[in-house]
Design a protein around this motif. Structure first.
Motif, mmCIF file in Angstrom:
data_model
loop_
_atom_site.group_PDB
_atom_site.id
_atom_site.type_symbol
_atom_site.label_atom_id
_atom_site.label_comp_id
_atom_site.label_asym_id
_atom_site.label_seq_id
_atom_site.Cartn_x
_atom_site.Cartn_y
_atom_site.Cartn_z
ATOM 1 N N LEU A 135 0.857 -1.182 0.000
ATOM 2 C CA LEU A 135 0.000 0.000 0.000
ATOM 3 C C LEU A 135 0.895 1.233 0.000
ATOM 4 O O LEU A 135 1.465 1.601 1.023
ATOM 5 N N THR A 136 1.065 1.844 -1.178
ATOM 6 C CA THR A 136 1.893 3.039 -1.275
ATOM 7 C C THR A 136 1.088 4.263 -0.835
ATOM 8 O O THR A 136 -0.140 4.230 -0.765
ATOM 9 N N VAL A 137 1.808 5.349 -0.567
ATOM 10 C CA VAL A 137 1.159 6.580 -0.117
ATOM 11 C C VAL A 137 1.612 7.722 -1.011
ATOM 12 O O VAL A 137 2.765 8.152 -0.948
ATOM 13 N N SER A 138 0.704 8.170 -1.861
ATOM 14 C CA SER A 138 1.008 9.325 -2.698
ATOM 15 C C SER A 138 0.334 10.553 -2.085
ATOM 16 O O SER A 138 0.495 10.809 -0.891
ATOM 17 N N SER A 139 -0.439 11.309 -2.856
ATOM 18 C CA SER A 139 -1.071 12.520 -2.344
ATOM 19 C C SER A 139 -1.999 13.071 -3.417
ATOM 20 O O SER A 139 -1.790 12.820 -4.620
ATOM 21 N N GLY A 140 -2.988 13.835 -2.997
ATOM 22 C CA GLY A 140 -3.769 14.579 -3.977
ATOM 23 C C GLY A 140 -2.899 15.514 -4.792
ATOM 24 O O GLY A 140 -3.231 15.846 -5.945
ATOM 25 N N LEU A 141 -1.745 15.907 -4.221
ATOM 26 C CA LEU A 141 -0.835 16.816 -4.935
ATOM 27 C C LEU A 141 -0.033 16.095 -6.014
ATOM 28 O O LEU A 141 0.696 16.747 -6.762
ATOM 29 N N ALA A 142 -0.162 14.783 -6.119
ATOM 30 C CA ALA A 142 0.402 14.070 -7.268
ATOM 31 C C ALA A 142 -0.368 14.387 -8.541
ATOM 32 O O ALA A 142 0.138 14.164 -9.647
ATOM 33 N N PHE A 143 -1.586 14.904 -8.379
ATOM 34 C CA PHE A 143 -2.486 15.111 -9.515
ATOM 35 C C PHE A 143 -2.821 16.583 -9.755
ATOM 36 O O PHE A 143 -3.195 16.960 -10.861
ATOM 37 N N SER A 144 -2.688 17.410 -8.735
ATOM 38 C CA SER A 144 -2.912 18.853 -8.841
ATOM 39 C C SER A 144 -1.857 19.542 -7.989
ATOM 40 O O SER A 144 -1.818 19.333 -6.774
ATOM 41 N N PRO A 145 -0.975 20.358 -8.588
ATOM 42 C CA PRO A 145 0.193 20.849 -7.853
ATOM 43 C C PRO A 145 -0.084 22.044 -6.954
ATOM 44 O O PRO A 145 -0.829 22.962 -7.305
ATOM 45 N N LEU A 146 0.561 22.012 -5.799
ATOM 46 C CA LEU A 146 0.601 23.151 -4.903
ATOM 47 C C LEU A 146 1.859 23.954 -5.224
ATOM 48 O O LEU A 146 2.973 23.411 -5.200
ATOM 49 N N ARG A 147 1.696 25.223 -5.504
ATOM 50 C CA ARG A 147 2.812 26.063 -5.944
ATOM 51 C C ARG A 147 3.986 26.052 -4.968
ATOM 52 O O ARG A 147 5.159 26.057 -5.385
ATOM 53 N N GLU A 225 -13.362 10.919 0.095
ATOM 54 C CA GLU A 225 -14.177 11.796 -0.747
ATOM 55 C C GLU A 225 -13.507 13.150 -0.955
ATOM 56 O O GLU A 225 -13.574 13.729 -2.045
ATOM 57 N N ARG A 226 -12.836 13.633 0.066
ATOM 58 C CA ARG A 226 -12.293 14.994 0.026
ATOM 59 C C ARG A 226 -11.154 15.151 -0.979
ATOM 60 O O ARG A 226 -10.891 16.255 -1.457
ATOM 61 N N VAL A 227 -10.461 14.065 -1.325
ATOM 62 C CA VAL A 227 -9.329 14.183 -2.240
ATOM 63 C C VAL A 227 -9.748 14.115 -3.709
ATOM 64 O O VAL A 227 -8.960 14.436 -4.605
ATOM 65 N N LYS A 228 -10.974 13.735 -3.965
ATOM 66 C CA LYS A 228 -11.399 13.535 -5.361
ATOM 67 C C LYS A 228 -11.426 14.838 -6.154
ATOM 68 O O LYS A 228 -11.263 14.823 -7.377
ATOM 69 N N PHE A 229 -11.608 15.953 -5.494
ATOM 70 C CA PHE A 229 -11.524 17.257 -6.159
ATOM 71 C C PHE A 229 -10.172 17.423 -6.844
ATOM 72 O O PHE A 229 -10.080 17.866 -7.996
ATOM 73 N N LEU A 230 -9.089 17.026 -6.148
ATOM 74 C CA LEU A 230 -7.741 17.123 -6.707
ATOM 75 C C LEU A 230 -7.455 15.997 -7.687
ATOM 76 O O LEU A 230 -6.848 16.212 -8.737
ATOM 77 N N ARG A 231 -7.879 14.795 -7.344
ATOM 78 C CA ARG A 231 -7.532 13.609 -8.140
ATOM 79 C C ARG A 231 -8.119 13.649 -9.537
ATOM 80 O O ARG A 231 -7.473 13.237 -10.508
ATOM 81 N N TYR A 232 -9.337 14.125 -9.677
ATOM 82 C CA TYR A 232 -10.046 13.964 -10.947
ATOM 83 C C TYR A 232 -10.257 15.263 -11.722
ATOM 84 O O TYR A 232 -11.065 15.308 -12.644
ATOM 85 N N GLY A 233 -9.527 16.320 -11.370
ATOM 86 C CA GLY A 233 -9.690 17.581 -12.080
ATOM 87 C C GLY A 233 -9.457 17.457 -13.575
ATOM 88 O O GLY A 233 -10.244 17.956 -14.391
ATOM 89 N N GLU A 234 -8.384 16.777 -13.949
ATOM 90 C CA GLU A 234 -8.079 16.631 -15.374
ATOM 91 C C GLU A 234 -9.153 15.805 -16.074
ATOM 92 O O GLU A 234 -9.585 16.146 -17.178
ATOM 93 N N ALA A 235 -9.610 14.729 -15.440
ATOM 94 C CA ALA A 235 -10.638 13.883 -16.051
ATOM 95 C C ALA A 235 -11.960 14.637 -16.196
ATOM 96 O O ALA A 235 -12.688 14.443 -17.182
#
Length: 254
Positions: A135-147, A225-235
């Motif tokens: 079980l790896t641990v990435s982040s919502g920031l893997a999909f939407s960058p924080l400046r 649920e809270r991370v899906k905003f970041l995860r699926y923005g591109e989709a």
């Protein structure tokens, strides 16, 4: 991963998300071993939580990883779940070259090389177990960058793609690859995160993760649920708006 009956090693679980998940997994009927650098802290945690075990490990040190892996496998040959949790997050300003390089190198060494070395030490053993999980641990920031955190964003994007790739390579073995991608959570990962109104309460996050693992044991990605905003923005087609909103809310922005 199935929610109970496992033997789980979580390096980097002496605080924050790692410790919260370790305690919940133990409560679900798993044998849990945590790892961390500070022996006195590990001793205190073990004393406060009977049944939990701990091994000292420094995920920046390849020799320490090898020694810890050997100790864990000698004591727990039934180990079947690895959660390489250790990670750091740093605010960096790449407009000032003298100020960011050392920080960036530390982030990549901890967040990318650490999990790679951990997986390398355990992957052969895990393939001998009938039902195993990394079980790896990435982040919502893997999909939407924080400046403010470019190296952290990049490190977590690397973990996402590493997970995707290893899932392909280990197809046909007993090893399942799953990826946990947290949103901002109230921990000590960055100064101010514990009180941030934009971050998810730690207990709420950990409870939702365990519920997801219980209800969807085969899920490729474990997404509250809270991370899906970041995860699926591109989709969804609103990536630019997601990035703008994320960075407008960033307390570390300028």
């Amino acid at each position: 991963m199935h929610i109970n009956g496992n033997t789980v090693f979580i390096p980097g679980a002496s605080s924050g998300i790692g410790l919260a998940l370790a305690l919940r997994l133990q409560a679900k009927g798993n044998t849990v071993i945590i790892g961390g650098r500070r022996e006195e802290l590990l001793d205190r945690i073990v004393a406060e939580h009977p049944g939990l075990d701990a091994v000292r490990i420094d995920t920046l040190d390849p020799a320490s990883i090898r020694d810890a892996a050997a100790e864990v496998l000698a004591r727990y040959p039934e180990l079947n779940v690895l959660v390489p949790m250790a990670g750091i997050m740093r605010v960096e300003d790449w407009r000032k070259p003298a100020g960011f390089l050392e920080s960036a190198e530390d982030v990549i060494a901890t967040n990318v090389l650490g999990p790679i070395r951990l997986i390398a030490e355990f992957v052969e053993h895990l393939q001998t177990r009938p039902d195993a999980t990394i079980l790896t641990v990435s982040s919502g920031l893997a999909f939407s960058p924080l400046r403010a955190t470019p190296s952290y964003n990049a490190s977590k994007a690397a973990i996402h793609m590493l997970t995707e790739s290893l899932r392909l390579q280990l197809a046909g073995t007993s090893v399942r690859l799953q990826e946990l991608a947290p949103p901002a959570v109230r921990t000590e990962l960055l100064p101010g995160h514990q009180e941030s109104a934009h971050a998810m309460p730690l207990d709420e996050f950990a409870d939702e993760v365990v519920s997801l693992l219980e209800s969807e044991p085969e899920a490729r990605e474990v997404l509250v649920e809270r991370v899906k905003f970041l995860r699926y923005g591109e989709a969804r087609g609103d990536y630019d708006q997601v990035v703008a909103a994320l960075n407008a809310a960033d307390p570390h922005g300028d």
